[in-house]
Design a protein around this motif. Structure first.
Motif, PDB file in Angstrom:
ATOM      1  N   ARG A   1       7.010  54.873 -40.039  1.00 16.46           N
ATOM      2  CA  ARG A   1       5.774  55.593 -39.695  1.00 16.46           C
ATOM      3  C   ARG A   1       5.176  56.287 -40.916  1.00 16.46           C
ATOM      4  NH1 ARG A   1       8.635  55.122 -35.251  1.00 16.46           N
ATOM      5  NH2 ARG A   1      10.034  56.891 -35.374  1.00 16.46           N
ATOM      6  N   LEU A   2       6.028  56.863 -41.751  1.00 15.56           N
ATOM      7  CA  LEU A   2       5.516  57.506 -42.967  1.00 15.56           C
ATOM      8  C   LEU A   2       4.908  56.485 -43.925  1.00 15.56           C
ATOM      9  CD1 LEU A   2       8.313  60.157 -43.616  1.00 15.56           C
ATOM     10  CD2 LEU A   2       5.954  60.585 -42.879  1.00 15.56           C
ATOM     11  N   GLU A   3       5.529  55.323 -44.001  1.00 12.63           N
ATOM     12  CA  GLU A   3       4.996  54.257 -44.847  1.00 12.63           C
ATOM     13  C   GLU A   3       3.661  53.754 -44.293  1.00 12.63           C
ATOM     14  OE1 GLU A   3       7.065  50.717 -47.349  1.00 12.63           O
ATOM     15  OE2 GLU A   3       7.501  50.718 -45.206  1.00 12.63           O
ATOM     16  N   ALA A   4       3.572  53.597 -42.970  1.00 16.50           N
ATOM     17  CA  ALA A   4       2.327  53.143 -42.335  1.00 16.50           C
ATOM     18  C   ALA A   4       1.191  54.140 -42.559  1.00 16.50           C
ATOM     19  CB  ALA A   4       2.552  52.919 -40.840  1.00 16.50           C
ATOM     20  N   LYS A   5       1.522  55.416 -42.677  1.00 17.34           N
ATOM     21  CA  LYS A   5       0.522  56.453 -42.943  1.00 17.34           C
ATOM     22  C   LYS A   5       0.160  56.527 -44.431  1.00 17.34           C
ATOM     23  CE  LYS A   5       2.108  59.439 -39.191  1.00 17.34           C
ATOM     24  NZ  LYS A   5       2.679  60.748 -38.832  1.00 17.34           N
ATOM     25  N   GLY A   6       0.864  55.746 -45.251  1.00 15.29           N
ATOM     26  CA  GLY A   6       0.598  55.746 -46.680  1.00 15.29           C
ATOM     27  C   GLY A   6       1.198  56.926 -47.418  1.00 15.29           C
ATOM     28  N   LEU A   7       2.225  57.561 -46.840  1.00 11.57           N
ATOM     29  CA  LEU A   7       2.815  58.753 -47.445  1.00 11.57           C
ATOM     30  C   LEU A   7       4.074  58.459 -48.258  1.00 11.57           C
ATOM     31  CD1 LEU A   7       2.441  61.195 -44.400  1.00 11.57           C
ATOM     32  CD2 LEU A   7       0.809  60.727 -46.250  1.00 11.57           C
ATOM     33  N   VAL A   8       4.726  57.338 -47.937  1.00  5.43           N
ATOM     34  CA  VAL A   8       5.993  56.981 -48.571  1.00  5.43           C
ATOM     35  C   VAL A   8       5.947  55.527 -49.011  1.00  5.43           C
ATOM     36  CG1 VAL A   8       8.465  56.618 -48.094  1.00  5.43           C
ATOM     37  CG2 VAL A   8       7.337  58.682 -47.269  1.00  5.43           C
ATOM     38  N   ARG A   9       6.616  55.267 -50.128  1.00  5.07           N
ATOM     39  CA  ARG A   9       6.765  53.905 -50.626  1.00  5.07           C
ATOM     40  C   ARG A   9       8.252  53.607 -50.722  1.00  5.07           C
ATOM     41  NH1 ARG A   9       7.682  52.883 -55.728  1.00  5.07           N
ATOM     42  NH2 ARG A   9       6.788  54.850 -56.413  1.00  5.07           N
ATOM     43  N   ARG A  10       8.655  52.437 -50.198  1.00  4.07           N
ATOM     44  CA  ARG A  10      10.051  52.004 -50.286  1.00  4.07           C
ATOM     45  C   ARG A  10      10.145  50.841 -51.252  1.00  4.07           C
ATOM     46  NH1 ARG A  10      12.057  51.885 -43.978  1.00  4.07           N
ATOM     47  NH2 ARG A  10       9.889  51.543 -43.481  1.00  4.07           N
TER      48      ARG A  10
ATOM     49  N   LEU B   1       7.471  59.383 -52.738  1.00  9.34           N
ATOM     50  CA  LEU B   1       6.214  59.809 -52.140  1.00  9.34           C
ATOM     51  C   LEU B   1       5.076  59.088 -52.853  1.00  9.34           C
ATOM     52  CD1 LEU B   1       6.558  63.699 -51.840  1.00  9.34           C
ATOM     53  CD2 LEU B   1       7.001  61.959 -50.101  1.00  9.34           C
ATOM     54  N   THR B   2       4.074  58.705 -52.084  1.00  9.48           N
ATOM     55  CA  THR B   2       2.860  58.188 -52.696  1.00  9.48           C
ATOM     56  C   THR B   2       2.029  59.394 -53.154  1.00  9.48           C
ATOM     57  OG1 THR B   2       1.641  58.243 -50.618  1.00  9.48           O
ATOM     58  CG2 THR B   2       2.827  56.187 -51.139  1.00  9.48           C
ATOM     59  N   GLU B   3       0.955  59.136 -53.847  1.00  9.46           N
ATOM     60  CA  GLU B   3       0.067  60.233 -54.237  1.00  9.46           C
ATOM     61  C   GLU B   3      -0.457  60.952 -52.993  1.00  9.46           C
ATOM     62  OE1 GLU B   3      -4.156  60.783 -56.584  1.00  9.46           O
ATOM     63  OE2 GLU B   3      -2.808  59.171 -57.238  1.00  9.46           O
ATOM     64  N   THR B   4      -0.818  60.184 -51.974  1.00 12.25           N
ATOM     65  CA  THR B   4      -1.277  60.777 -50.710  1.00 12.25           C
ATOM     66  C   THR B   4      -0.165  61.596 -50.065  1.00 12.25           C
ATOM     67  OG1 THR B   4      -2.812  58.943 -50.362  1.00 12.25           O
ATOM     68  CG2 THR B   4      -2.245  60.262 -48.428  1.00 12.25           C
ATOM     69  N   GLY B   5       1.051  61.065 -50.090  1.00 11.90           N
ATOM     70  CA  GLY B   5       2.191  61.784 -49.532  1.00 11.90           C
ATOM     71  C   GLY B   5       2.414  63.112 -50.223  1.00 11.90           C
ATOM     72  N   GLN B   6       2.289  63.121 -51.540  1.00  8.48           N
ATOM     73  CA  GLN B   6       2.452  64.363 -52.293  1.00  8.48           C
ATOM     74  C   GLN B   6       1.365  65.364 -51.925  1.00  8.48           C
ATOM     75  OE1 GLN B   6       5.096  65.264 -54.534  1.00  8.48           O
ATOM     76  NE2 GLN B   6       4.090  67.155 -53.930  1.00  8.48           N
ATOM     77  N   LYS B   7       0.129  64.880 -51.776  1.00  6.76           N
ATOM     78  CA  LYS B   7      -0.982  65.771 -51.408  1.00  6.76           C
ATOM     79  C   LYS B   7      -0.786  66.344 -50.008  1.00  6.76           C
ATOM     80  CE  LYS B   7      -4.475  63.645 -54.344  1.00  6.76           C
ATOM     81  NZ  LYS B   7      -5.650  62.773 -54.420  1.00  6.76           N
ATOM     82  N   VAL B   8      -0.383  65.486 -49.075  1.00  7.69           N
ATOM     83  CA  VAL B   8      -0.146  65.955 -47.705  1.00  7.69           C
ATOM     84  C   VAL B   8       0.978  66.987 -47.694  1.00  7.69           C
ATOM     85  CG1 VAL B   8       0.722  65.263 -45.415  1.00  7.69           C
ATOM     86  CG2 VAL B   8      -1.087  63.936 -46.525  1.00  7.69           C
ATOM     87  N   LEU B   9       2.070  66.693 -48.378  1.00  8.24           N
ATOM     88  CA  LEU B   9       3.192  67.625 -48.409  1.00  8.24           C
ATOM     89  C   LEU B   9       2.770  68.959 -49.028  1.00  8.24           C
ATOM     90  CD1 LEU B   9       6.146  68.177 -47.793  1.00  8.24           C
ATOM     91  CD2 LEU B   9       6.709  67.195 -50.025  1.00  8.24           C
ATOM     92  N   SER B  10       2.019  68.915 -50.105  1.00  5.36           N
ATOM     93  CA  SER B  10       1.536  70.150 -50.733  1.00  5.36           C
ATOM     94  C   SER B  10       0.647  70.950 -49.793  1.00  5.36           C
ATOM     95  CB  SER B  10       0.766  69.839 -52.016  1.00  5.36           C
ATOM     96  OG  SER B  10       1.631  69.289 -52.975  1.00  5.36           O
ATOM     97  N   SER B  11      -0.136  70.252 -48.974  1.00  3.50           N
ATOM     98  CA  SER B  11      -1.029  70.924 -48.027  1.00  3.50           C
ATOM     99  C   SER B  11      -0.290  71.514 -46.833  1.00  3.50           C
ATOM    100  CB  SER B  11      -2.094  69.949 -47.519  1.00  3.50           C
ATOM    101  OG  SER B  11      -2.920  69.523 -48.563  1.00  3.50           O
ATOM    102  N   VAL B  12       0.704  70.789 -46.316  1.00  3.23           N
ATOM    103  CA  VAL B  12       1.364  71.249 -45.093  1.00  3.23           C
ATOM    104  C   VAL B  12       2.494  72.241 -45.340  1.00  3.23           C
ATOM    105  CG1 VAL B  12       0.743  69.188 -43.770  1.00  3.23           C
ATOM    106  CG2 VAL B  12       2.992  69.324 -44.853  1.00  3.23           C
ATOM    107  N   THR B  13       3.069  72.247 -46.535  1.00  2.00           N
ATOM    108  CA  THR B  13       4.206  73.145 -46.784  1.00  2.00           C
ATOM    109  C   THR B  13       3.870  74.613 -46.521  1.00  2.00           C
ATOM    110  OG1 THR B  13       5.282  71.586 -48.282  1.00  2.00           O
ATOM    111  CG2 THR B  13       5.892  73.911 -48.515  1.00  2.00           C
ATOM    112  N   PRO B  14       2.742  75.138 -46.994  1.00  2.42           N
ATOM    113  CA  PRO B  14       2.429  76.539 -46.678  1.00  2.42           C
ATOM    114  C   PRO B  14       2.216  76.763 -45.174  1.00  2.42           C
ATOM    115  CG  PRO B  14       0.941  75.700 -48.376  1.00  2.42           C
ATOM    116  CD  PRO B  14       1.764  74.553 -47.914  1.00  2.42           C
ATOM    117  N   ILE B  15       1.687  75.765 -44.505  1.00  2.00           N
ATOM    118  CA  ILE B  15       1.481  75.863 -43.051  1.00  2.00           C
ATOM    119  C   ILE B  15       2.827  75.942 -42.349  1.00  2.00           C
ATOM    120  CG2 ILE B  15       0.562  74.678 -41.012  1.00  2.00           C
ATOM    121  CD1 ILE B  15      -1.497  73.338 -43.001  1.00  2.00           C
TER     122      ILE B  15
ATOM    123  N   GLU C   1      10.732  64.314 -51.873  1.00  2.00           N
ATOM    124  CA  GLU C   1      10.153  65.035 -53.011  1.00  2.00           C
ATOM    125  C   GLU C   1      11.254  65.667 -53.871  1.00  2.00           C
ATOM    126  OE1 GLU C   1       6.707  68.312 -53.778  1.00  2.00           O
ATOM    127  OE2 GLU C   1       8.344  68.920 -52.444  1.00  2.00           O
ATOM    128  N   ALA C   2      12.266  66.207 -53.225  1.00  5.24           N
ATOM    129  CA  ALA C   2      13.354  66.871 -53.952  1.00  5.24           C
ATOM    130  C   ALA C   2      14.192  65.882 -54.757  1.00  5.24           C
ATOM    131  CB  ALA C   2      14.250  67.638 -52.982  1.00  5.24           C
TER     132      ALA C   2
END
Length: 152
Positions: free
Chosen positions: A73-82, A96-110, A46-47
């Motif tokens: 593994r991140l690609e298989a989860k649909g979070l990253v695109r190479r 990051l895929t759109e899903t990856g960005q959403k997951v990262l936004s959700s987990v960062t505060p956690i 993301e950075a």
């Protein structure tokens, strides 16, 4: 008490075990399937969108050989695109895929919140001092440390 229980290396390993357990328990409780290394990889991508795998490994202090499996593994989860780099056909650019960005936004505060759980035995000033001392140790060793394979 056994002497090993007062050795820095042993205590650092134990604290790492505690940190990994807190992270895993919290992610599971929140419904996410993510490891600390995967989280670090997502934040690094993301950075620096388009970062290559080798540079990402160095950025997050992870083994260059093992980062491929983390990204698989991140690609298989649909979070990253190479994709193949236009500058160097041997390199893979990461996004990051759109899903990856959403997951990262959700987990960062956690992840920010669970840091308090990891350091629960310390008060606010002790936490700050502990983190300051860890930064100092890491900075003093970084040129020689190398990234080590670990649990992803």
């Amino acid at each position: 008490m056994n002497e090993i229980h007062k050795m820095a290396g042993h205590m650092i390993r134990r604290l790492n075990q505690i940190s990994l357990a807190v992270f895993a328990e919290r992610m599971a409780r929140e419904g996410f399937d993510l490891t600390p290394v995967q989280f670090a990889a997502l934040t690094g991508i993301e950075a620096t969108p388009g970062i290559d795998q080798a540079t990402l490994a160095g950025t997050i202090a992870y083994d260059r050989v093992t980062i491929g499996g983390v990204l698989d593994r991140l690609e298989a989860k649909g979070l990253v695109r190479r994709s193949v780099s236009k500058r160097d056909r041997r390199a893979r650019q990461l996004h990051l895929t759109e899903t990856g960005q959403k997951v990262l936004s959700s987990v960062t505060p956690i992840v920010r919140d669970l840091q308090g759980e990891i350091l629960a035995g310390l008060d606010r000033s002790e936490r700050a001092r502990f983190l300051e001392l860890m930064e100092k140790l890491i900075a003093s060793r970084s040129p020689r440390s190398g990234a080590m394979p670990g649990s992803d």
